[in-house]
Design a protein around this motif. Structure first.
Motif, PDB file in Angstrom:
ATOM      1  N   VAL A   1       0.899  -1.131  -0.040  1.00  0.00           N
ATOM      2  CA  VAL A   1       0.008  -0.104   0.130  1.00  0.00           C
ATOM      3  C   VAL A   1       0.865   1.116  -0.047  1.00  0.00           C
ATOM      4  N   ARG A   2       0.483   2.280  -0.416  1.00  0.00           N
ATOM      5  CA  ARG A   2       1.182   3.641  -0.515  1.00  0.00           C
ATOM      6  C   ARG A   2       1.324   4.153   0.914  1.00  0.00           C
ATOM      7  N   SER A   3       0.245   4.122   1.827  1.00  0.00           N
ATOM      8  CA  SER A   3       0.375   4.940   3.254  1.00  0.00           C
ATOM      9  C   SER A   3      -0.046   3.737   4.191  1.00  0.00           C
ATOM     10  N   ILE A   4       0.241   3.971   5.290  1.00  0.00           N
ATOM     11  CA  ILE A   4       0.054   3.125   6.417  1.00  0.00           C
ATOM     12  C   ILE A   4      -1.452   3.020   6.895  1.00  0.00           C
ATOM     13  N   ASP A   5      -2.159   4.588   6.493  1.00  0.00           N
ATOM     14  CA  ASP A   5      -3.598   4.486   6.743  1.00  0.00           C
ATOM     15  C   ASP A   5      -4.440   3.467   5.884  1.00  0.00           C
ATOM     16  N   ALA A   6      -3.860   3.085   4.747  1.00  0.00           N
ATOM     17  CA  ALA A   6      -4.698   2.167   4.018  1.00  0.00           C
ATOM     18  C   ALA A   6      -4.858   0.972   4.674  1.00  0.00           C
ATOM     19  N   LEU A   7      -3.875   0.373   5.728  1.00  0.00           N
ATOM     20  CA  LEU A   7      -3.977  -0.755   6.329  1.00  0.00           C
ATOM     21  C   LEU A   7      -5.311  -1.211   7.186  1.00  0.00           C
ATOM     22  N   SER A   8      -6.108  -0.076   7.338  1.00  0.00           N
ATOM     23  CA  SER A   8      -7.163   0.058   7.978  1.00  0.00           C
ATOM     24  C   SER A   8      -8.175  -0.596   7.311  1.00  0.00           C
ATOM     25  N   TRP A   9      -8.202  -0.601   6.091  1.00  0.00           N
ATOM     26  CA  TRP A   9      -9.229  -1.099   5.283  1.00  0.00           C
ATOM     27  C   TRP A   9      -9.573  -2.681   5.710  1.00  0.00           C
ATOM     28  N   PHE A  10      -8.435  -3.351   5.770  1.00  0.00           N
ATOM     29  CA  PHE A  10      -8.621  -4.908   5.882  1.00  0.00           C
ATOM     30  C   PHE A  10      -7.736  -5.489   7.136  1.00  0.00           C
ATOM     31  N   ASP A  11      -7.125  -4.523   7.793  1.00  0.00           N
ATOM     32  CA  ASP A  11      -6.370  -4.976   8.729  1.00  0.00           C
ATOM     33  C   ASP A  11      -7.156  -5.917   9.808  1.00  0.00           C
ATOM     34  N   ASP A  12      -8.280  -5.517  10.248  1.00  0.00           N
ATOM     35  CA  ASP A  12      -9.187  -6.568  11.226  1.00  0.00           C
ATOM     36  C   ASP A  12      -9.601  -7.743  10.508  1.00  0.00           C
ATOM     37  N   ILE A  13      -9.768  -7.691   9.342  1.00  0.00           N
ATOM     38  CA  ILE A  13     -10.372  -9.055   8.404  1.00  0.00           C
ATOM     39  C   ILE A  13      -9.195  -9.817   8.523  1.00  0.00           C
ATOM     40  N   LEU A  14      -7.995  -9.238   8.097  1.00  0.00           N
ATOM     41  CA  LEU A  14      -6.859 -10.200   7.848  1.00  0.00           C
ATOM     42  C   LEU A  14      -6.540 -10.929   9.272  1.00  0.00           C
ATOM     43  N   SER A  15      -6.325  -9.984  10.147  1.00  0.00           N
ATOM     44  CA  SER A  15      -6.054 -10.596  11.480  1.00  0.00           C
ATOM     45  C   SER A  15      -7.135 -11.716  11.960  1.00  0.00           C
ATOM     46  N   ARG A  16      -8.249 -11.565  11.791  1.00  0.00           N
ATOM     47  CA  ARG A  16      -9.159 -12.491  11.988  1.00  0.00           C
ATOM     48  C   ARG A  16      -9.039 -13.754  11.220  1.00  0.00           C
ATOM     49  N   ALA A  17      -8.703 -13.575  10.025  1.00  0.00           N
ATOM     50  CA  ALA A  17      -8.229 -14.934   9.277  1.00  0.00           C
ATOM     51  C   ALA A  17      -7.233 -15.685   9.754  1.00  0.00           C
ATOM     52  N   VAL A  18      -6.002 -14.791   9.966  1.00  0.00           N
ATOM     53  CA  VAL A  18      -4.964 -15.586  10.533  1.00  0.00           C
ATOM     54  C   VAL A  18      -5.284 -16.394  11.729  1.00  0.00           C
TER      55      VAL A  18
END
Length: 584
Positions: A459-476
């Motif tokens: 991603v270009r900026s760290i703010d973009a991680l908020s889009w799917f951070d929770d979803i990916l964390s739950r998947a892991v």
């Protein structure tokens, strides 16, 4: 004009009885020549138009067979143990993965497999056009139509049905070959160029011949063939040149509307120009049937999907908009819908493709048992700019929508491979996230052979991680025992990354597949990630979605790994790549 647009009485086909020849002013050899195959004007449609149809049908049949064998191999795994099969498949996929970038014109080629197919088109039609001699009759008594003009005209007419089919969304070719409609667009564009070139080859010999004979003005004034030909050629010229990538991509909204208008002029003008000569109109009836089927199927399915869907718009960091649509529809991970926003003014006039970032059933518990379509769109221009403005406003944040789809998706069953690598650049994550969630869901039910999944997201900026951070964390966290899941974030704007799950890393640090979420500063070295991921025994599936440069790096790295299998220098036995673009 000296005559009607169409000859009367209007017929289905014109006569094949030869007339107008004066054999007394021809040599015996000349008379035999005009009656022979590949030279006879009255059988030119059989010789050249049918040859064109047979060529396309043979190619389509070949790829239908390839698709059947691929699906059989996916379901039975019978072929995977055969070394010859692995090398043949790896060689073909190396060609399908490789791309070429030309920096001078900022051009990204389609996969080399598509380039080879298009080259086959060019060679075949060049041979069909230029192989037979003569190009011009040595005796004016042999006919008014120059031989090269006759044959190129029939080739042009016979290309038309295939050109239109390659452009449709509900695509009969795609249904049987397993190739999604957007990947057939390259063949739509190139068949359009080939048809345009053969149309020019059809046109200019008449002009040159009539100027030399001093008949140009007379024929223009007395024969509708000349001005109807020009009436068809002008919009055809517009269609092919305005479809050039840089123009099409920059002015897509305008291009799309004008493209349909120009097509609506071109096809009727060409229809009148042909004037039911021999079997020329058969190709228009075939075009109408094929295109009509697609049109009715597409809009019929839109009506079946429902007219009462409502979308909720939400502004997200890094210039993104989240679109949520509760629905009873189902789809496969990686598929997309064409969405028409009815409450956004002029934008209601057209629909736009958006990849679904959620799985069916993911929101059923909190939405009364209905599925929830979640779409993430980057705000750029046109419809996305309007969506962004509405999402950020204090007023209307919902819109009625029509849903056309689903389309596309991954042809292969990713969970049939031992390891899966998912790569995304920017908003391309909306394509790979549902693939990850589907594998995790399948693993919980014991329906997958996959034992490791790694997702890499740049991603270009760290703010973009908020889009799917929770979803990916739950998947892991929810991955069952036996399935290793790792997520690697890359922030490319130069920000310093402090990672709670792993130590701070740099852009050249090696990424190891493990049950962790790691964050990195800088761009991912995609070739290194892919080569390391493919350095173990077993089978590998790679799915990527990102900018053209991102997908090019991925495809070329996979191609190198495929060639290693061909040379017998890889412990990995099979690699499958699916590449998804932002646009087509």
């Amino acid at each position: 004009m000296g005559r009607m647009w169409l000859d009367h009485p209007v017929l289905w086909h014109s006569s094949r009885i030869s007339s107008g020849y004066n054999s007394t002013v021809m040599t015996l050899e000349q008379f035999k020549l005009i009656r022979s195959r590949w030279h006879n004007w009255y059988t030119a449609d059989w010789d050249y138009a049918r040859a064109t149809v047979y060529f396309f049908c043979a190619g389509i049949a070949f790829f239908i067979l390839v698709n059947i064998l691929f699906q059989l191999g996916q379901r039975t795994r019978l072929f995977r143990k055969a070394p010859l099969y692995s090398k043949v498949i790896a060689a073909s996929r190396a060609l399908g993965s490789r791309q070429i970038y030309v920096p001078v014109v900022d051009y990204y080629s389609p996969p080399l497999s598509a380039v080879v197919i298009v080259a086959g088109f060019v060679i075949f039609f060049a041979a069909l056009t230029f192989a037979a001699h003569p190009y011009v009759w040595p005796n004016v008594a042999m006919g008014h139509s120059p031989p090269i003009a006759t044959r190129s005209g029939w080739i042009s007419i016979a290309i038309l049905p295939f050109l239109l089919v390659f452009a449709t969304k509900v695509n009969l070719v795609g249904m049987f070959t397993g190739v999604s409609h957007e990947k057939l667009q390259v063949y739509h564009r190139w068949t359009a160029w080939i048809m345009y070139i053969t149309s020019l080859i059809h046109t200019f010999p008449f002009i040159v011949q009539n100027i030399r004979r001093g008949e140009m003005v007379e024929n223009w004034n007395t024969s509708s063939f000349y001005w109807t030909g020009v009436a068809a050629l002008v919009p055809q010229t517009w269609l092919v040149f305005m479809s050039w990538g840089p123009i099409r991509n920059r002015y897509y909204e305008t291009f799309k509307k004008l493209h349909f208008i120009a097509s609506g002029i071109f096809v009727p003008a060409l229809f009148i120009h042909c004037d039911f000569r021999l079997t020329s109109w058969d190709y228009f009836w075939a075009s109408a049937a094929l295109y009509g089927f697609s049109w009715f199927a597409r809009y019929g399915r839109t009506l079946i999907n429902g007219l009462t869907s409502d979308a909720t718009l939400e502004a997200l960091p890094d210039n993104m908009v989240k679109i949520t649509v509760p629905t009873k529809l189902k789809w496969r991970p990686g598929q997309h819908f064409f969405v028409r926003f009815l409450d956004l003014g002029i934008h209601a006039a057209s629909s736009h493709p958006f990849t679904v970032a959620s799985l069916p059933g993911s929101g059923a518990e909190k939405d009364g048992g209905r599925n929830v379509i979640e779409i993430y769109a980057r705000v750029l221009g046109g419809i996305t700019a309007r969506l962004g403005a509405v999402a950020k406003s204090g007023g209307l944040k919902t819109s009625r929508v029509l849903l056309d789809g689903p389309y596309g998706g991954v042809e292969a069953k990713l969970d049939a491979y031992d390891r899966v690598l998912l790569l995304a650049g920017g908003s391309g994550v909306t394509f790979v996230v549902p693939l990850l969630l589907d594998i995790v869901r399948g693993s919980k039910s014991g329906k997958t052979m996959c034992r490791a999944v790694q997702i890499v997201w740049a991603v270009r900026s760290i703010d973009a991680l908020s889009w799917f951070d929770d979803i990916l964390s739950r998947a892991v966290k929810s991955a069952p025992e036996g399935l290793m899941v790792s997520v690697s974030y890359y922030v490319t704007d130069g920000s310093t990354i402090i990672d709670d799950a792993a130590s701070t890393s740099t852009k050249d640090e090696k990424v190891v597949a493990d049950d962790v979420i790691s964050k990195h500063a800088g761009r991912p070295i995609l070739s290194g990630i892919i080569k390391e991921f493919c350095a173990e025994q077993g089978t590998v599936a790679v799915a990527t979605c990102g900018p053209d440069s991102f997908n090019l790096d991925v495809g070329n790295a996979v191609s190198e790994c495929e060639l290693a299998i061909v040379r017998g220098k890889s412990v990995c036995s099979e690699i499958y790549l699916h590449s998804e673009s932002y646009s087509w």
